[in-house]
Structures are given as C-alpha cells and as structure tokens.
Write a protein that holds these residues in place. Structure first.
Motif, PDB file in Angstrom:
ATOM      1  N   ALA A  96      -9.311   1.802  11.064  1.00  0.00           N
ATOM      2  CA  ALA A  96      -9.940   0.772  11.891  1.00  0.00           C
ATOM      3  C   ALA A  96     -10.620   1.407  13.092  1.00  0.00           C
ATOM      4  O   ALA A  96     -10.251   2.508  13.510  1.00  0.00           O
ATOM      5  N   ALA A  97     -11.586   0.680  13.645  1.00  0.00           N
ATOM      6  CA  ALA A  97     -12.304   1.180  14.816  1.00  0.00           C
ATOM      7  C   ALA A  97     -12.646   0.023  15.749  1.00  0.00           C
ATOM      8  O   ALA A  97     -12.831  -1.110  15.309  1.00  0.00           O
ATOM      9  N   ARG A  98     -12.679   0.352  17.041  1.00  0.00           N
ATOM     10  CA  ARG A  98     -13.142  -0.638  18.016  1.00  0.00           C
ATOM     11  C   ARG A  98     -14.030   0.080  19.023  1.00  0.00           C
ATOM     12  O   ARG A  98     -13.754   1.222  19.406  1.00  0.00           O
ATOM     13  N   ALA A  99     -15.077  -0.613  19.443  1.00  0.00           N
ATOM     14  CA  ALA A  99     -16.097   0.008  20.283  1.00  0.00           C
ATOM     15  C   ALA A  99     -15.722  -0.081  21.752  1.00  0.00           C
ATOM     16  O   ALA A  99     -16.466  -0.610  22.571  1.00  0.00           O
ATOM     17  N   THR A 100     -14.546   0.449  22.086  1.00  0.00           N
ATOM     18  CA  THR A 100     -14.095   0.454  23.469  1.00  0.00           C
ATOM     19  C   THR A 100     -13.512   1.817  23.809  1.00  0.00           C
ATOM     20  O   THR A 100     -13.186   2.606  22.936  1.00  0.00           O
ATOM     21  N   ARG A 101     -13.366   2.033  25.096  1.00  0.00           N
ATOM     22  CA  ARG A 101     -12.855   3.313  25.565  1.00  0.00           C
ATOM     23  C   ARG A 101     -11.373   3.488  25.218  1.00  0.00           C
ATOM     24  O   ARG A 101     -10.925   4.573  24.859  1.00  0.00           O
ATOM     25  N   ASP A 109      -7.462  -6.647  17.716  1.00  0.00           N
ATOM     26  CA  ASP A 109      -8.428  -6.069  18.659  1.00  0.00           C
ATOM     27  C   ASP A 109      -9.435  -5.131  18.005  1.00  0.00           C
ATOM     28  O   ASP A 109     -10.261  -4.546  18.701  1.00  0.00           O
ATOM     29  N   TYR A 110      -9.364  -4.964  16.700  1.00  0.00           N
ATOM     30  CA  TYR A 110     -10.259  -4.039  16.008  1.00  0.00           C
ATOM     31  C   TYR A 110     -11.332  -4.808  15.253  1.00  0.00           C
ATOM     32  O   TYR A 110     -11.052  -5.754  14.540  1.00  0.00           O
ATOM     33  N   ASN A 111     -12.553  -4.349  15.438  1.00  0.00           N
ATOM     34  CA  ASN A 111     -13.700  -5.042  14.861  1.00  0.00           C
ATOM     35  C   ASN A 111     -14.061  -4.574  13.459  1.00  0.00           C
ATOM     36  O   ASN A 111     -14.667  -5.314  12.692  1.00  0.00           O
TER      37      ASN A 111
END
Length: 123
Positions: A96-101, A109-111
């Motif tokens: 999974a990945a999320r575009a945040t620091r 919370d993962y997009n």
C-alpha cells in the motif's frame, strides 16, 4: 496513477524464509509512505510494516526481528524479507502507499493498493 504490483508469495514450512516484492514507479518509491498489510481469513487487515520516504521503518510487534522492510531504489521495488516464518503469518499480503510524509498503521489511510500475494506457512 500509482500502480503497485506484488510478487513473491509462496507456501513454506514453519521456520522458512520468503521475499515479498512490490514493484512501483520511481516517484512512488521515493516520495510516498509505503507499507505492507496482511489479512487472514475472517480477520481484519493489519499493518505489518511501514517505511517513510526517508527510510524510517515501523513494524508490528508480531513480526519484529523476523521481517525486514526496505526499498530497492534502483529497481523501484519495496521488499519485505521474512525469516523464521510462523503459521500465524499465513495471510494475503498487500502493498500500500499514501501520498504523505508520514505513515499510518490504519489501512483506511492508504489510497493505493496492490492486488495482494498469498503467503501460507505450514507447521
């Protein structure tokens, strides 16, 4: 569009080793928080490990000392190395990945998600 493609799932004996990979783009591997989650039948999806864009890692207590999360920047791949596998590690594993620091332990919370790769550990 972020793409995550997992591979490496297998059936192993308890005590065995595995290497799970998640292929993605160079922008994602360099800039996003990335994570591995797992979900066993009848259970909720749980965080296995996360890694920030700066390489800071956090592990679930159940996998500390046995799982190692790292980035292969040259190959744009997130790698989860498993040693001393246990039957309770049996699950579908998702990248999974999320575009945040910063990373999160909650799957909500993962997009972006991969399709999953199955790990089965027999006793």
């Amino acid at each position: 569009q972020v793409q995550l493609v997992e591979s490496g799932g297998a059936s192993v004996q308890a005590g065995g080793s595995l290497r799970l990979s998640c292929a993605t783009s160079d922008d994602t591997i360099r800039s996003y928080c990335m994570a591995w989650f797992r979900q066993a039948p009848g259970k909720e999806r749980e965080r296995v490990a996360t890694i920030t864009r700066h390489g800071e890692t956090v592990y679930a207590d159940s996998v500390k000392g046995r799982f190692t999360l790292s980035k292969d920047g040259a190959a744009n791949t997130l790698v989860l190395q498993v040693i001393n596998a246990k039957p309770e590690d049996t699950a579908m594993y998702y990248c999974a990945a999320r575009a945040t620091r910063w990373c999160s332990s909650s799957p909500r919370d993962y997009n972006y998600w991969g399709q999953g790769t199955q790990v089965t550990v027999s006793s």
